[in-house]
Design a protein around this motif. Sequence first.
Motif, short mmCIF file in Angstrom:
data_model
loop_
_atom_site.label_atom_id
_atom_site.label_comp_id
_atom_site.label_asym_id
_atom_site.label_seq_id
_atom_site.Cartn_x
_atom_site.Cartn_y
_atom_site.Cartn_z
N LEU A 12 85.36 29.56 -9.72
CA LEU A 12 85.27 29.69 -8.28
C LEU A 12 84.61 28.45 -7.68
N SER A 13 85.06 28.11 -6.49
CA SER A 13 84.46 27.00 -5.75
C SER A 13 84.07 27.48 -4.37
N CYS A 14 83.05 26.86 -3.81
CA CYS A 14 82.61 27.17 -2.46
C CYS A 14 82.28 25.86 -1.77
N ALA A 15 83.04 25.55 -0.73
CA ALA A 15 82.80 24.35 0.06
C ALA A 15 81.97 24.72 1.28
N ALA A 16 80.87 24.01 1.46
CA ALA A 16 79.95 24.29 2.56
C ALA A 16 80.01 23.21 3.62
N SER A 17 79.91 23.63 4.87
CA SER A 17 79.84 22.68 5.97
C SER A 17 78.86 23.21 7.01
N GLY A 18 78.29 22.31 7.77
CA GLY A 18 77.38 22.71 8.83
C GLY A 18 75.99 23.08 8.36
N VAL A 19 75.69 22.83 7.12
CA VAL A 19 74.37 23.15 6.58
C VAL A 19 73.88 21.94 5.81
N ILE A 20 72.57 21.77 5.80
CA ILE A 20 72.01 20.66 5.02
C ILE A 20 72.09 21.08 3.56
N PHE A 21 73.24 20.88 2.98
CA PHE A 21 73.58 21.47 1.69
C PHE A 21 72.54 21.17 0.63
N MET A 22 72.12 19.93 0.56
CA MET A 22 71.26 19.55 -0.56
C MET A 22 69.89 20.20 -0.48
N ARG A 23 69.53 20.76 0.68
CA ARG A 23 68.25 21.45 0.81
C ARG A 23 68.37 22.96 0.67
N ALA A 24 69.58 23.46 0.64
CA ALA A 24 69.80 24.91 0.64
C ALA A 24 69.80 25.47 -0.78
N THR A 25 69.32 26.69 -0.91
CA THR A 25 69.56 27.45 -2.12
C THR A 25 70.97 28.03 -2.02
N MET A 26 71.77 27.79 -3.02
CA MET A 26 73.16 28.27 -3.02
C MET A 26 73.33 29.31 -4.12
N GLY A 27 74.39 30.06 -4.03
CA GLY A 27 74.60 31.03 -5.09
C GLY A 27 75.84 31.87 -4.89
N TRP A 28 75.94 32.86 -5.75
CA TRP A 28 77.07 33.77 -5.75
C TRP A 28 76.58 35.22 -5.86
#
Length: 115
Positions: free
Chosen positions: A20-36
């Motif tokens: 699975l892939s998730c493309a993010a926009s509109g968020v300061i991605f490198m500072r966010a906690t990401m997950g599934w």
Amino acid sequence: QVQLVESGGGLVQPGGTLRLSCAASGVIFMRATMGWYRQAPGKEREMVALISSGGSPTYSDPVKGRFTASRDNAKNTVFLQMNSLKPEDTAVYYCYAYLLGRTYWGQGTQVTVSS
């Protein structure tokens, strides 16, 4: 406006793999906690994997050793490699982002594990 767009779901046989892939926009991605997270029919949404901006991934017990979460900060994308899939992994999988006290969700992608 924050957008999380998942891709890569589908139908796979038991023992198979999906990514699975998730493309993010509109968020300061490198500072966010990401997950599934995932939600199976009739069940509550549950955490699958979390990966902080600079830390190692954390996994739920049911997927530990089979799933691998990773992120590419240069491409604002988070991945979930799923191996040795089981029928009980069947669910809608949601991309998740957490930043500065706010939570964001993708629209979800269906994963079905069946022979």
